[in-house]
Motif scaffolding. Structure first.
Motif, PDB file in Angstrom:
ATOM      1  N   ARG A 153      56.968  77.870  41.866  1.00 20.92           N
ATOM      2  CA  ARG A 153      58.024  76.913  42.159  1.00 20.92           C
ATOM      3  C   ARG A 153      57.439  75.715  42.902  1.00 20.92           C
ATOM      4  NH1 ARG A 153      61.034  80.058  38.948  1.00 20.92           N
ATOM      5  NH2 ARG A 153      62.686  81.280  39.927  1.00 20.92           N
ATOM      6  N   PHE A 154      58.081  74.566  42.748  1.00 19.67           N
ATOM      7  CA  PHE A 154      57.689  73.396  43.525  1.00 19.67           C
ATOM      8  C   PHE A 154      58.022  73.637  44.995  1.00 19.67           C
ATOM      9  CE2 PHE A 154      58.252  71.216  39.369  1.00 19.67           C
ATOM     10  CZ  PHE A 154      57.005  70.606  39.291  1.00 19.67           C
ATOM     11  N   SER A 155      57.136  73.221  45.883  1.00 15.97           N
ATOM     12  CA  SER A 155      57.398  73.364  47.321  1.00 15.97           C
ATOM     13  C   SER A 155      58.475  72.386  47.776  1.00 15.97           C
ATOM     14  CB  SER A 155      56.116  73.124  48.126  1.00 15.97           C
ATOM     15  OG  SER A 155      55.613  71.812  47.900  1.00 15.97           O
ATOM     16  N   ASP A 156      58.618  71.276  47.073  1.00 18.33           N
ATOM     17  CA  ASP A 156      59.649  70.274  47.354  1.00 18.33           C
ATOM     18  C   ASP A 156      60.936  70.703  46.649  1.00 18.33           C
ATOM     19  OD1 ASP A 156      61.333  68.094  47.520  1.00 18.33           O
ATOM     20  OD2 ASP A 156      59.785  66.618  47.055  1.00 18.33           O
ATOM     21  N   ASN A 157      61.926  71.106  47.432  1.00 20.49           N
ATOM     22  CA  ASN A 157      63.164  71.613  46.844  1.00 20.49           C
ATOM     23  C   ASN A 157      63.860  70.605  45.935  1.00 20.49           C
ATOM     24  OD1 ASN A 157      62.968  74.143  48.080  1.00 20.49           O
ATOM     25  ND2 ASN A 157      64.025  73.447  49.926  1.00 20.49           N
ATOM     26  N   SER A 158      63.669  69.326  46.196  1.00 20.58           N
ATOM     27  CA  SER A 158      64.325  68.299  45.388  1.00 20.58           C
ATOM     28  C   SER A 158      63.752  68.235  43.975  1.00 20.58           C
ATOM     29  CB  SER A 158      64.198  66.925  46.058  1.00 20.58           C
ATOM     30  OG  SER A 158      62.845  66.487  46.074  1.00 20.58           O
ATOM     31  N   LYS A 159      62.563  68.803  43.772  1.00 22.70           N
ATOM     32  CA  LYS A 159      61.928  68.803  42.458  1.00 22.70           C
ATOM     33  C   LYS A 159      62.091  70.141  41.724  1.00 22.70           C
ATOM     34  CE  LYS A 159      58.287  65.512  43.788  1.00 22.70           C
ATOM     35  NZ  LYS A 159      56.820  65.321  43.929  1.00 22.70           N
ATOM     36  N   GLU A 160      62.615  71.132  42.418  1.00 20.74           N
ATOM     37  CA  GLU A 160      62.689  72.479  41.853  1.00 20.74           C
ATOM     38  C   GLU A 160      64.089  72.777  41.317  1.00 20.74           C
ATOM     39  OE1 GLU A 160      62.305  75.610  40.184  1.00 20.74           O
ATOM     40  OE2 GLU A 160      60.427  74.933  41.098  1.00 20.74           O
ATOM     41  N   VAL A 161      64.198  72.949  40.005  1.00 22.86           N
ATOM     42  CA  VAL A 161      65.489  73.161  39.350  1.00 22.86           C
ATOM     43  C   VAL A 161      66.158  74.459  39.804  1.00 22.86           C
ATOM     44  CG1 VAL A 161      64.475  74.319  37.349  1.00 22.86           C
ATOM     45  CG2 VAL A 161      66.662  73.135  37.101  1.00 22.86           C
ATOM     46  N   ILE A 189      48.020  70.595  41.485  1.00 27.61           N
ATOM     47  CA  ILE A 189      48.563  69.252  41.675  1.00 27.61           C
ATOM     48  C   ILE A 189      47.470  68.180  41.692  1.00 27.61           C
ATOM     49  CG2 ILE A 189      48.548  69.326  44.196  1.00 27.61           C
ATOM     50  CD1 ILE A 189      51.340  67.877  41.933  1.00 27.61           C
ATOM     51  N   TYR A 209      47.116  67.518  37.955  1.00 29.09           N
ATOM     52  CA  TYR A 209      48.306  67.448  37.110  1.00 29.09           C
ATOM     53  C   TYR A 209      48.554  66.035  36.581  1.00 29.09           C
ATOM     54  CZ  TYR A 209      53.100  68.088  35.518  1.00 29.09           C
ATOM     55  OH  TYR A 209      54.247  68.128  34.760  1.00 29.09           O
TER      56      TYR A 209
END
Length: 248
Positions: free
Chosen positions: A62-70, A193, A196
């Motif tokens: 999962r992305f560590s940034d919650n705003s990027k994680e669906v 990353i 990426y």
């Protein structure tokens, strides 16, 4: 070639923040663990980068940034706060979040990054195989709820997955009379990353195995097919390795 195995462990380094009973947590582990993918994929021939903790504790994919994680909106971001049923399982404070990300998430990603750097130094290119399994019936929080699930699935990335790997995968599973999904029911494949969408020398493809092929029903008990599927995966990895590193 690097074998990335993120979801095979059932270990919890600590139970800080969890608010459910042991039995409930055990059921969630049964549902969400990619059972025995370390055994199915790991090889002395290639380097493995394995998460030594349950995805429920910390999901390194999962992305560590919650705003990027669906999946964050379902309570299943990098640190799971809800079960697949949508029930609360853990209260994550900022202190707990920082502790787990620092000591587990970022360490894992650093290990993967270092493995890629070693391969680039030795071979001039690097291929990551993202190693997973999936249940034959969709989880409640799966984005793809289609019931007709394939035997295997490959996940691709438009920048990091060469077409020759997709073509080789399709040909291989067709020749073995297994059905194959391409980015269905799951898509994508991990890339550190630092690389990426920056460095095409780093390739990545995900292989997912339908658990019905090697487990007994919805249990975590190996079926009689386990060794056969392990050998099939080994054969697939040999072909993909050859196509990527030698077929240029």
């Amino acid at each position: 070639m690097i074998l990335h195995i993120p979801h095979s462990s059932i270990k919890f380094p600590n139970k800080d923040g969890f608010v459910i009973y042991k039995e409930e947590l055990s059921q969630e582990v049964l549902r969400l663990t990619d059972w025995y993918t370390d055994e199915l994929f790991e090889s002395k021939k290639w380097e493995s980068v394995k998460a030594d903790f349950s995805r429920i504790f910390c999901d390194t994919e999962r992305f560590s940034d919650n705003s990027k994680e669906v999946m964050f909106k379902y309570g299943m971001g990098v640190l799971y706060e809800k079960s697949d049923d949508g029930n609360p399982i853990r209260i994550v404070t900022e202190e707990l979040r920082e502790n787990i990300l620092t000591n587990y998430y970022w360490k894992h990603h650093s290990d993967l990054n270092k493995a890629v750097l070693r391969e680039l130094k030795e071979f001039g290119e690097s291929l990551i195989i993202d190693c997973h399994s999936f249940p034959d019936t969709p989880l409640k929080r799966d984005l793809d709820q289609s019931l007709n699930r394939p035997d295997f699935n490959i996940g691709t990335d438009s920048f990091h997955t060469p077409k020759k790997l997709i073509d080789a995968s399709i040909d291989f599973f067709k020749s073995k009379d297994f059905s194959l999904g391409v980015d269905k029911p799951y898509s994508g494949s991990i890339v550190p990353i630092d690389f990426y969408e920056k460095d095409k020398r780093v390739g990545s493809i995900m292989l997912e195995v339908n658990r019905k092929l090697y487990l007994q029903g919805s249990t975590n008990i190996k079926s009689d097919n386990f060794q056969k599927i392990k050998e099939l995966i080994k054969e697939y990895l040999e072909i993909i390795n050859s196509v990527f590193y030698n077929d240029n």
